[in-house]
Design a protein around this motif. Structure first.
Motif, PDB file in Angstrom:
ATOM      1  N   ILE A 153       0.836  -1.206   0.000  1.00 56.73           N
ATOM      2  CA  ILE A 153       0.000   0.000   0.000  1.00 56.73           C
ATOM      3  C   ILE A 153       0.869   1.254   0.000  1.00 56.73           C
ATOM      4  O   ILE A 153       0.604   2.224  -0.726  1.00 56.73           O
ATOM      5  CB  ILE A 153      -0.936  -0.007   1.222  1.00 56.73           C
ATOM      6  CG1 ILE A 153      -1.982  -1.114   1.092  1.00 56.73           C
ATOM      7  CG2 ILE A 153      -1.628   1.346   1.386  1.00 56.73           C
ATOM      8  CD1 ILE A 153      -2.900  -1.236   2.282  1.00 56.73           C
ATOM      9  N   SER A 154       1.934   1.232   0.820  1.00 54.92           N
ATOM     10  CA  SER A 154       2.836   2.380   0.871  1.00 54.92           C
ATOM     11  C   SER A 154       3.520   2.613  -0.466  1.00 54.92           C
ATOM     12  O   SER A 154       3.655   3.749  -0.929  1.00 54.92           O
ATOM     13  CB  SER A 154       3.894   2.155   1.961  1.00 54.92           C
ATOM     14  OG  SER A 154       4.814   3.217   1.994  1.00 54.92           O
ATOM     15  N   ARG A 155       3.912   1.513  -1.133  1.00 56.21           N
ATOM     16  CA  ARG A 155       4.564   1.634  -2.441  1.00 56.21           C
ATOM     17  C   ARG A 155       3.593   2.222  -3.472  1.00 56.21           C
ATOM     18  O   ARG A 155       3.958   3.105  -4.260  1.00 56.21           O
ATOM     19  CB  ARG A 155       5.075   0.269  -2.898  1.00 56.21           C
ATOM     20  CG  ARG A 155       5.876   0.334  -4.191  1.00 56.21           C
ATOM     21  CD  ARG A 155       6.371  -1.035  -4.605  1.00 56.21           C
ATOM     22  NE  ARG A 155       7.348  -1.552  -3.644  1.00 56.21           N
ATOM     23  CZ  ARG A 155       7.126  -2.587  -2.834  1.00 56.21           C
ATOM     24  NH1 ARG A 155       5.953  -3.227  -2.870  1.00 56.21           N
ATOM     25  NH2 ARG A 155       8.053  -3.003  -2.004  1.00 56.21           N
ATOM     26  N   LEU A 156       2.367   1.717  -3.459  1.00 59.60           N
ATOM     27  CA  LEU A 156       1.369   2.263  -4.385  1.00 59.60           C
ATOM     28  C   LEU A 156       1.081   3.727  -4.083  1.00 59.60           C
ATOM     29  O   LEU A 156       0.885   4.537  -4.992  1.00 59.60           O
ATOM     30  CB  LEU A 156       0.076   1.436  -4.293  1.00 59.60           C
ATOM     31  CG  LEU A 156       0.146   0.002  -4.823  1.00 59.60           C
ATOM     32  CD1 LEU A 156      -1.177  -0.718  -4.558  1.00 59.60           C
ATOM     33  CD2 LEU A 156       0.458  -0.001  -6.314  1.00 59.60           C
ATOM     34  N   SER A 157       1.054   4.057  -2.788  1.00 64.20           N
ATOM     35  CA  SER A 157       0.825   5.449  -2.409  1.00 64.20           C
ATOM     36  C   SER A 157       1.950   6.344  -2.913  1.00 64.20           C
ATOM     37  O   SER A 157       1.703   7.449  -3.412  1.00 64.20           O
ATOM     38  CB  SER A 157       0.692   5.559  -0.895  1.00 64.20           C
ATOM     39  OG  SER A 157       0.508   6.906  -0.502  1.00 64.20           O
ATOM     40  N   ASP A 158       3.190   5.862  -2.785  1.00 58.58           N
ATOM     41  CA  ASP A 158       4.329   6.644  -3.284  1.00 58.58           C
ATOM     42  C   ASP A 158       4.249   6.811  -4.792  1.00 58.58           C
ATOM     43  O   ASP A 158       4.559   7.889  -5.335  1.00 58.58           O
ATOM     44  CB  ASP A 158       5.645   5.953  -2.906  1.00 58.58           C
ATOM     45  CG  ASP A 158       5.903   5.992  -1.409  1.00 58.58           C
ATOM     46  OD1 ASP A 158       5.292   6.842  -0.732  1.00 58.58           O
ATOM     47  OD2 ASP A 158       6.689   5.155  -0.917  1.00 58.58           O
ATOM     48  N   GLN A 159       3.857   5.729  -5.493  1.00 59.86           N
ATOM     49  CA  GLN A 159       3.727   5.826  -6.946  1.00 59.86           C
ATOM     50  C   GLN A 159       2.644   6.824  -7.343  1.00 59.86           C
ATOM     51  O   GLN A 159       2.832   7.625  -8.262  1.00 59.86           O
ATOM     52  CB  GLN A 159       3.410   4.443  -7.530  1.00 59.86           C
ATOM     53  CG  GLN A 159       4.551   3.442  -7.414  1.00 59.86           C
ATOM     54  CD  GLN A 159       4.164   2.068  -7.919  1.00 59.86           C
ATOM     55  OE1 GLN A 159       3.006   1.800  -8.245  1.00 59.86           O
ATOM     56  NE2 GLN A 159       5.142   1.168  -7.967  1.00 59.86           N
ATOM     57  N   ARG A 160       1.516   6.769  -6.617  1.00 56.68           N
ATOM     58  CA  ARG A 160       0.443   7.719  -6.909  1.00 56.68           C
ATOM     59  C   ARG A 160       0.894   9.157  -6.628  1.00 56.68           C
ATOM     60  O   ARG A 160       0.569  10.073  -7.386  1.00 56.68           O
ATOM     61  CB  ARG A 160      -0.798   7.381  -6.083  1.00 56.68           C
ATOM     62  CG  ARG A 160      -1.496   6.098  -6.511  1.00 56.68           C
ATOM     63  CD  ARG A 160      -2.870   5.989  -5.878  1.00 56.68           C
ATOM     64  NE  ARG A 160      -3.538   4.754  -6.273  1.00 56.68           N
ATOM     65  CZ  ARG A 160      -3.635   3.681  -5.515  1.00 56.68           C
ATOM     66  NH1 ARG A 160      -3.091   3.697  -4.301  1.00 56.68           N
ATOM     67  NH2 ARG A 160      -4.256   2.591  -5.931  1.00 56.68           N
ATOM     68  N   GLN A 161       1.641   9.330  -5.532  1.00 50.88           N
ATOM     69  CA  GLN A 161       2.130  10.663  -5.210  1.00 50.88           C
ATOM     70  C   GLN A 161       3.087  11.163  -6.287  1.00 50.88           C
ATOM     71  O   GLN A 161       3.065  12.341  -6.668  1.00 50.88           O
ATOM     72  CB  GLN A 161       2.835  10.645  -3.853  1.00 50.88           C
ATOM     73  CG  GLN A 161       3.288  12.021  -3.379  1.00 50.88           C
ATOM     74  CD  GLN A 161       2.126  12.978  -3.216  1.00 50.88           C
ATOM     75  OE1 GLN A 161       1.095  12.610  -2.654  1.00 50.88           O
ATOM     76  NE2 GLN A 161       2.263  14.192  -3.712  1.00 50.88           N
ATOM     77  N   THR A 162       3.922  10.246  -6.786  1.00 51.19           N
ATOM     78  CA  THR A 162       4.824  10.617  -7.877  1.00 51.19           C
ATOM     79  C   THR A 162       4.041  11.035  -9.118  1.00 51.19           C
ATOM     80  O   THR A 162       4.371  12.032  -9.785  1.00 51.19           O
ATOM     81  CB  THR A 162       5.759   9.443  -8.221  1.00 51.19           C
ATOM     82  OG1 THR A 162       6.522   9.099  -7.060  1.00 51.19           O
ATOM     83  CG2 THR A 162       6.709   9.815  -9.344  1.00 51.19           C
ATOM     84  N   LEU A 163       2.995  10.257  -9.434  1.00 47.53           N
ATOM     85  CA  LEU A 163       2.159  10.603 -10.573  1.00 47.53           C
ATOM     86  C   LEU A 163       1.467  11.945 -10.376  1.00 47.53           C
ATOM     87  O   LEU A 163       1.374  12.763 -11.298  1.00 47.53           O
ATOM     88  CB  LEU A 163       1.111   9.506 -10.814  1.00 47.53           C
ATOM     89  CG  LEU A 163       1.635   8.169 -11.338  1.00 47.53           C
ATOM     90  CD1 LEU A 163       0.498   7.157 -11.402  1.00 47.53           C
ATOM     91  CD2 LEU A 163       2.255   8.349 -12.715  1.00 47.53           C
ATOM     92  N   VAL A 164       0.985  12.173  -9.142  1.00 45.98           N
ATOM     93  CA  VAL A 164       0.331  13.461  -8.849  1.00 45.98           C
ATOM     94  C   VAL A 164       1.318  14.609  -9.024  1.00 45.98           C
ATOM     95  O   VAL A 164       0.989  15.653  -9.607  1.00 45.98           O
ATOM     96  CB  VAL A 164      -0.247  13.443  -7.417  1.00 45.98           C
ATOM     97  CG1 VAL A 164      -0.696  14.847  -7.009  1.00 45.98           C
ATOM     98  CG2 VAL A 164      -1.432  12.494  -7.336  1.00 45.98           C
ATOM     99  N   ASP A 165       2.548  14.422  -8.521  1.00 46.68           N
ATOM    100  CA  ASP A 165       3.566  15.466  -8.669  1.00 46.68           C
ATOM    101  C   ASP A 165       3.885  15.713 -10.136  1.00 46.68           C
ATOM    102  O   ASP A 165       4.053  16.871 -10.568  1.00 46.68           O
ATOM    103  CB  ASP A 165       4.841  15.073  -7.916  1.00 46.68           C
ATOM    104  CG  ASP A 165       4.629  15.033  -6.413  1.00 46.68           C
ATOM    105  OD1 ASP A 165       3.661  15.665  -5.935  1.00 46.68           O
ATOM    106  OD2 ASP A 165       5.423  14.361  -5.719  1.00 46.68           O
ATOM    107  N   GLU A 166       3.983  14.618 -10.913  1.00 50.12           N
ATOM    108  CA  GLU A 166       4.262  14.778 -12.344  1.00 50.12           C
ATOM    109  C   GLU A 166       3.108  15.477 -13.044  1.00 50.12           C
ATOM    110  O   GLU A 166       3.326  16.329 -13.920  1.00 50.12           O
ATOM    111  CB  GLU A 166       4.510  13.409 -12.978  1.00 50.12           C
ATOM    112  CG  GLU A 166       5.809  12.748 -12.516  1.00 50.12           C
ATOM    113  CD  GLU A 166       5.985  11.365 -13.115  1.00 50.12           C
ATOM    114  OE1 GLU A 166       5.033  10.889 -13.780  1.00 50.12           O
ATOM    115  OE2 GLU A 166       7.060  10.768 -12.923  1.00 50.12           O
TER     116      GLU A 166
END
Length: 384
Positions: A153-166
């Motif tokens: 879940i944390s990894r997916l959250s980080d990926q989503r946050q990266t996508l949001v930042d991008e």
């Protein structure tokens, strides 16, 4: 880091709960209770001395996990109920370690220490070993499953946050590009409007002023007075166009009477300024949107300006027709013509093409015979 505060609160609350449980363990010996109490104090102090700093150093994290394993195992060796510390120990291991492999190793170490504590406290009988093994096995299975799930879940959250930042970065870049494109588009629009209105009006003023000067030199007072009156009218028209441009309103030549009247006034004005005979044929036209009327009027103005500056013509005709295909504005002159294939400097024809492009129209030029015909063709679907 805000989450450290919440972890510290969880550690303190867990410690207080365990103190109550240890104090209420009437069946336990006093020495076991004291040992468990000392273990809880060590657990609490170790967190605030070492654990909080473990997030900034891999070595400190390794040291803290090692101490945590010893504390939990020691506490269970004094009192089996101290195994409840697993509820906070496993999450601490998974939170502090950065790599999943290290978290799994720490998780297993905590479970084994609990098992060792049970063996020390309960002995090595078959029943005690079975009990300890069952507890350790279940702890390992459920703690690993929960830890891996939380990690995913944390990894997916980080990926989503990266996508949001991008996406935010891309949105900002697109906003900047759109803003720059809007500025560039507005500059081009102003350039077209100034060229088609103010620049042409000033050119006409220069020509009329030169004519008035010649007539004054020839002592033709009446003719010069007429030219001065024309200069005043042209200057007023230029001022009105400037004010309309600043106010971003419709051209002053366009009134409620429609494009035909505007073209007739344009022809009359050019005839007066240039002594060029300009006629208009624009009858029985359908209803036309104001934006399209502006395009037609500006194209006619630019075409007549080119006739005045380059054609050396004596007559020009403005013809506007509409059919099932669209609307066509034709401006013909009887001048010397030119070669459309030769590159020409200036903004006139290019500005007309750009203006027509805004309404999906096109510009055709025919200068193969005597004179030149400029056609502005606007498709039917943008007329109304």
């Amino acid at each position: 880091m805000g989450y450290l505060r919440w972890i510290s609160i969880a550690v303190v609350v867990t410690t207080l709960v365990m103190v109550v449980l240890v104090a209420g363990s009437g069946w336990a010996t006093l020495s076991d209770q004291i040992g468990a109490g000392v273990t809880l104090v060590a657990f609490l102090l170790t967190w605030f001395i070492v654990g909080i700093r473990a997030f900034n150093s891999k070595i400190t994290a390794l040291v803290y996990i090692g101490i945590l394993v010893v504390i939990v195992g020691t506490g269970v060796a004094f009192l089996p109920s101290m195994a409840i510390l697993q509820a906070i120990a496993y999450p601490l291991v998974w939170i502090i370690t950065e790599r999943t492999r290290n978290a799994i190793i720490g998780n297993v170490a905590v479970a084994l220490s609990v098992g060792v504590g049970f063996v020390i406290h309960n002995g090595t009988s078959a029943e005690a070993l079975l009990y300890s093994g069952t507890i350790v096995g279940l702890s390992i299975i459920f703690s690993l499953a929960l830890g891996l799930w939380i990690t995913q879940i944390s990894r997916l959250s980080d990926q989503r946050q990266t996508l949001v930042d991008e996406l935010r970065s891309t949105r900002d870049e697109l906003s900047a590009i759109s803003r720059d494109a809007g500025i560039s588009s507005e500059r081009k629009r102003l350039a077209r409007e100034i060229h088609d209105t103010i620049a042409q009006d000033l050119t006409g003023l220069v020509l009329v002023a030169q004519r008035a000067k010649r007539e004054l030199d020839n002592n033709q007072i009446a003719a010069a007075a007429e030219q001065l009156e024309l200069i005043e009218d042209s200057a007023r028209a230029a001022l009105a166009e400037t004010r309309a441009l600043v106010a971003a309103s419709a051209p002053v030549g366009l009134t409620g009477e429609g494009i035909t009247s505007a073209l007739e006034r344009l022809a009359e004005r050019y005839s007066r300024e240039t002594q060029l005979t300009v006629t208009v044929d624009a009858q029985a036209l359908p209803a036309i949107a104001r934006e399209t009327e502006v395009v037609v009027l500006r194209c006619a103005q630019e075409a007549l300006a080119n006739v005045r500056k380059h054609a050396e013509a004596t007559t020009a005709t403005i013809v506007v027709t509409a059919d099932g295909v669209g609307l066509t504005l034709s401006v013909r002159d009887n001048g010397g013509g030119f070669d459309p294939a030769v590159t020409h400097t200036g903004f006139g024809l290019e500005g007309m093409s750009e203006r027509l492009g805004l309404v999906n129209g096109r510009l055709d030029i025919d200068s193969s015979g005597t004179g030149t015909t400029v056609r502005a063709i606007i498709p039917r679907d943008v007329l109304a």
